[in-house]
Structures are given as C-alpha cells and as structure tokens.
Scaffold this active site. Structure first.
Site, mmCIF file in Angstrom:
data_model
loop_
_atom_site.group_PDB
_atom_site.id
_atom_site.type_symbol
_atom_site.label_atom_id
_atom_site.label_comp_id
_atom_site.label_asym_id
_atom_site.label_seq_id
_atom_site.Cartn_x
_atom_site.Cartn_y
_atom_site.Cartn_z
ATOM 1 C CG ASP A 1 5.690 -5.862 11.661
ATOM 2 O OD1 ASP A 1 4.944 -6.412 10.709
ATOM 3 O OD2 ASP A 1 6.146 -6.522 12.412
ATOM 4 C CG ASP B 1 9.269 -8.345 15.068
ATOM 5 O OD1 ASP B 1 9.377 -9.376 15.551
ATOM 6 O OD2 ASP B 1 8.300 -7.916 14.109
ATOM 7 C CG ASP C 1 8.947 -6.091 9.910
ATOM 8 O OD1 ASP C 1 8.138 -6.023 9.065
ATOM 9 O OD2 ASP C 1 8.873 -6.394 10.976
#
Length: 636
Positions: free
Chosen positions: A310, A522, A526
């Site tokens: 990410d 995080d 996600d």
C-alpha cells in the site's frame, strides 16, 4: 486461551518439580493435570471427527501422549499436549478478534442522521431508515451517515478510511462522499445515493468476511498428511497386535510389540520437527518487532513470491510535508512567503495548515501575529498579517472568480496565469498545491506531499531481491501521486485509484498468474486485500484495528525492512523443517522396520524415538539465535 495457559503453567510446574528432585507423585500429578487442562479440547475435537468417520492428528496426539505416560515418558506426552493446546488457542483467538473487528467496522458510520424535509425542517432518523433521494445535513466534525452526492455547501472530508488518501479532500456541489468518512470545518447538504447495507464501508466488511471464508485453510505440512498417516498407523498397530496373537504368540508379547510400534511410529518427532523451528522463528521475529500470529503463517511467509505494498501509511508516513516553494511576489523571499502563509494558517485545524506551520517553524524565528482570521470551509483561510491581507487555500478557490469580501481575483490577471502554471507543474509531479495570495493577488504556490518513509527504497529493493519479482503498488490515491512515490522507491508496477474491492481484484489477478502474494498495508481500506492475500502484513504504528486483526503478521515497529527480513527468516525455518522431517522420518522408518521384522526392545525403541525427537527439537531452536535475523542486513 485460558486452558492453554493453564496447561502450560502446569507443565512448567511439573518440569520444575521433576528437575528439582521433588517426589515423583507430585510432578506426575502436575503433568496429569496438564494433560486434563490442555488435552480435553483436542481430544474432544478428535472424538467428534471420529464420529464423522475421520481420524485426525488431534486424537492421535492425545493417544500418543497417553501411551507415553503408560510407559513412563509422561514429560514428553505433556509437552505434546502443551504444543497442541497453545496452537489451537492462538488460532481461535485470532479468528475471534478478526470477527470483532469486522463487526466494529460497521460502526464507523453514525447510527443516526439529520434528514431535511421539503419545508426545511430537520429530523433525526436512524441511518437504517434512509432511502436514496433523502437529503441530509452534515455539520462540521460529524461523520457522514451515508454514501451520497453533495447538493450544496463546502468542506474538506477525511476519507482515508475508504480511499487511503492521506489528506482531506475538498468537497463541493456534485462531489461524491462516503459513509463513515469525517467532515471537516464546513457544512454539507448531501443527497443519499445508496442504502446503509449497500454503502462502501458495508461492502468493505463483506469483502473481509468473504475473503476469510473463501481463503483455503492453509495447514502445516504434517497436517496435510495427518489423515492418511493416522489411519495407517492405527491400522498397522492393530495388525501388529492381532496377527502375532492369531499365530499363537502370547498376549503379553503381542501387546508389548504393539505398544512398542505405537511409540516408535507416533509422529511426536515429526510434530516437533515442524513446530520448534517455526515457533523459534516466531520468537526471533517478535524480538525484532514483527508479530507473526501462528506457525501456519510463519510457514506460509516463506512461500511468498511477490510482495504488494500500500502507499499511504505504508511506503509513506501518512502525514504531509512541504516539499517546494514557488514565490511569485518579487517583494517576498521564499522564507518570507512561507512565514506569512504559516501565520495566516496558524489558527486553522487543517492538516495542510499544520504542515505549513511546522515547515515555517523549522526554518526560522517565531511567526508574526495574526489578525482578522476567517476560515472558508472547503476553500481556505484569510487573515491580516503585518498589516496586509493574506489568503491561503486551494487553487480552485484562490485562482477562480471567488468573492471573499473585499477580495476578488480575475483569471484574466497575468499573475493568475503564472500561478495556474505553477499549480499545474506541482500537480503533474504528484504534489498537493496550495496558493498564497497577498492583497488579492497570487503571491506564491506551496507544494506539499505525503512524507516518504526513509527506509522505503531499501525495503522495496530487499523485497525484489528476495522474491526475484518486482513489487507492486496498490493504492486508492491518484495515478500521478502514486507514480511519483513509486518512482522514488523503485516500483514499476503501479495500480492506482483502487477502492477496497479493486484491491482485492488486483490481488486475485496476481494469484491467478501463479504468485503467492504478501500484501503490506495499514488502513481499513486495505483490510479486504490483507484478508484475500496469501499473507497479510499490517503496519502496527498507525494501523487501523481492522487491518491489525485481519493481517496474519504485524510490523510492530513500523520498520519496512522487516518485511523482507521476516520472509527470509521463514525460508530458513522451512529449510530446517524439511531437514528435520527427513531426520525424523528416517528414525521412525528404521525403528518401525526393526520392530516389524525383528524384535525391537521397548526401552531401545523409546530411546531411539525420544533421541530423534530431541535432535530435531534442538535443531529447530537454532533459529532463536540473533544471527538468524540477518536477512535485513544481507538483503538491505
């Protein structure tokens, strides 16, 4: 969990009493209590499986532990019980925490909403009663109750929970907003577009649950063959007992031979060949700031062939910083422009304002006094600093025909054209542009960006070296910003503008290409991708509760280089597991053949069995040494 803890405590007490030379009855009683506390759950699970005409390793382990106690090896049996009870409890605990987090996700959106009627009256209604077409008023600081479209008003909205964007997004007429996101300083009138059960945040929860259900249950290597091994061992044990008996052997000799076979053929050494290396690797990883939730996860980490990152909060810190100053006023220096803008922004609560103030304080003396401060939600601020009027805000607000009392800027002004060019240049590089005006004319453009983690380039390089495949960037941010970050860290495969469901689809496509994917993230957005991946790894510092509970492993210290290091450690553990299994299988095979073909004395069988168990256990414990965590140094 409490039964596993009790079982472990009783085992330690029994072991202490035994090593201290205490009376045999005392440590036998403690070990038997350990059997009862830790063995009833796997024993019950094994009996239930037996009732369904299957035989699993749980029942086999309990039987082996009882058999060990029957021939005086109660310590080994108690250790087996502790291992099985602890691993089962950890798996159940992790599952329960994930389910709690998914339920908590649904509470991101408020329970009630303020609905307006045709005559302008306001009603407080449950969110579940909202229908498409209803008009809501969302006041400053409130969470948006439903997915919808802004009809009027202006504000900045923090929608990091949905898109992962690090900065609040200005919202005005015609813009889309999502349930569960946080409104800023302005008021918004929003038309509801979707019911509560169809909102994006509800779909995130559904995606996490669906990924958890469809993700095949990964097992340790030994568990994959437990059914056949268990059936085969029981069948041969019965044959070893009955065949000699039918051929005229004595009951005592036949029973002794069968018991010897059961002991030497029991998979104690095989189980200990698998568990100690993985548990030692888990302990070593934990010592270096990575929490791996189970032995299954540690084994699965080593099979990773590609890593997806990410952006916001993972490769970056999730907080903005000033990266460029473009001064357009010849009467101001860069530092002076920044100080005036910071003074005007000082009373503001906007994250961009905080970044500007922080940058100004790092560069020079105290900020000048601010007077007549006015916030314009969704646009910016105006204030008098040093006797002059300054404005700081979005390019659309500062460079359009915006009425701000005595100020009005025409886009025909040459200075405006210069400012527009500066804004476009900053945005092309993936920065967020903020325009500063002085006495109604553009004075400069400030460019801000999400702060890159200093270790991110090294972490990406280590991931590429370890897996032999290019890492992937999965982000909900725009492509320009994503590509700028990817270029800085060395990622070439960029997939931007992804909502949570799109991230899951991207992971599925990578898996369909034959890759075993580890996703590092995080945020709430996600979580579905973390659940869908072969291994989900969450950043622990600023990670959302849902991401932390959904992930299989957590980087507690937020050190990205630990991702490649823990994968490398897992590969070492897998190599030791393979070596241990080969050793254990060889010892078991020799002892079994000796018992079947010849006459293996029971004491010798026990000694050989326990000796191989000790050898593989000690070999696995090598991973406890600090030198085993050398992956980050070697790979970085």
């Amino acid at each position: 969990m409490r039964w596993a803890a009790l079982s472990s405590g009783l085992f330690l007490l029994g072991l202490t009493a035994q090593l201290a030379g205490g009376p045999a009855w005392l440590w036998w009683m403690l070990y038997l209590a350990c059997y009862a506390a830790g063995g009833w759950a796997p024993g019950l699970a094994g009996l239930r499986a037996l009732r369904e005409k299957t035989l699993d390793v749980d029942l086999l382990m309990v039987a082996a532990a009882i058999g060990a106690a029957a021939i005086g090896q109660i310590t080994d049996g108690a250790l087996l019980i502790v291992i099985f009870a602890t691993s089962g409890a950890l798996e159940a605990f992790a599952t329960a925490r994930t389910e709690d987090s998914v339920r908590g996700l649904l509470h991101l959106a408020p329970d009630t909403a303020t609905r307006t009627t045709a005559d302008g009256a306001e009603q407080t209604v449950p969110v579940s009663d909202l229908e498409p077409g209803d008009v809501l008023v969302v006041r400053p600081g409130e969470r948006i109750p439903a997915d919808g479209t802004v009809l009027s008003g202006g504000s900045e909205v923090d929608q990091a929970t949905i898109t992962g964007e690090p900065l609040p997004v200005d919202k005005g007429e015609g813009d889309e907003v999502f349930a569960g996101t946080s409104n800023g300083t302005g008021a918004l009138w929003v038309r509801v577009d979707r019911r509560a059960e169809d909102s994006v945040v509800a779909r995130i929860a559904a995606l996490v649950e669906q990924a958890g259900r469809t993700k095949a249950r990964t097992q340790l290597f030994i568990e994959k063959v437990e059914q056949r091994y268990s059936i085969g061992m029981v069948a041969v044990t019965v044959a070893v007992f009955t065949v000699p008996l039918l051929l005229g052997d004595s009951l005592q000799r036949a029973l002794l031979r069968a018991m010897t076979f059961m002991i030497v053929a029991s998979p104690c050494a095989v189980v200990l060949a698998t568990m100690p290396p993985l548990l030692a690797a888990i302990a070593n990883a934990g010592r270096h700031g990575v929490l791996v939730k189970s032995a299954v996860v540690m084994e699965r980490l080593g099979a990773t062939t590609r890593i997806a990152f990410d952006k916001t909060g993972t490769l970056t810190s999730g907080s903005p910083e000033l990266v460029e100053i473009r001064c357009l006023d010849e009467g101001l220096t860069d530092d002076e422009l920044l100080r005036q803008a910071a003074a005007a922004e000082y009373p503001s609560e906007h994250p961009l304002a905080a970044a500007i103030v922080r940058a100004a304080r790092n560069r020079g003396p105290a900020l000048p006094a601010t007077e007549e401060f006015t916030a314009h939600p969704g646009r910016g601020v105006t204030a008098r600093v040093g006797g002059r009027s300054f404005g700081v805000g979005s390019p659309a607000a500062m460079l359009g025909s915006v009425d701000r009392g005595s100020e009005s800027i025409s886009t025909a002004d040459d200075s405006v054209a210069t400012a527009i060019t500066a804004v476009a240049a900053a945005q092309e590089r993936g920065y967020t542009a903020v325009v500063v005006t002085c006495e109604g004319r553009p004075a400069g453009v400030l460019a801000l960006a999400d702060r890159l983690r200093p270790e991110a380039p090294a972490a990406v390089a280590a991931a590429r070296q370890l897996t032999g495949a290019d890492p992937v960037l999965l982000t909900g941010d725009n492509r320009t910003t994503a590509e700028r970050v990817a270029d800085r860290v060395g990622i070439t495969d960029v997939r931007a503008g992804l909502l949570p469901g799109d991230k899951v689809a991207a992971v599925r496509r990578l898996q369909a290409d034959g890759h075993r994917i580890a996703v590092v993230g995080d945020g709430i957005n996600d979580a579905p991708a973390l659940a869908a991946a072969d291994v989900g790894i969450a950043m622990g510092g600023a990670g959302s509760d849902l991401a932390l509970h959904t992930a299989d492993a957590i980087v507690v210290r937020d050190d990205l280089t630990a991702v490649a290091a823990v994968v490398d450690l897992s590969r070492r553990a897998r190599r030791i597991v393979v070596a241990n299994l080969a050793l254990a299988a060889t010892c078991i095979g020799v002892l079994v053949l000796w018992d079947l073909i010849g006459a293996l004395p029971l004491p010798l069988g026990v000694a050989g069995h326990e000796g191989s168990t000790i050898l593989v256990g000690l070999n696995g414990l090598r991973l406890l040494h600090r030198s085993a965590w050398s992956g980050s140094d070697r790979l970085g």
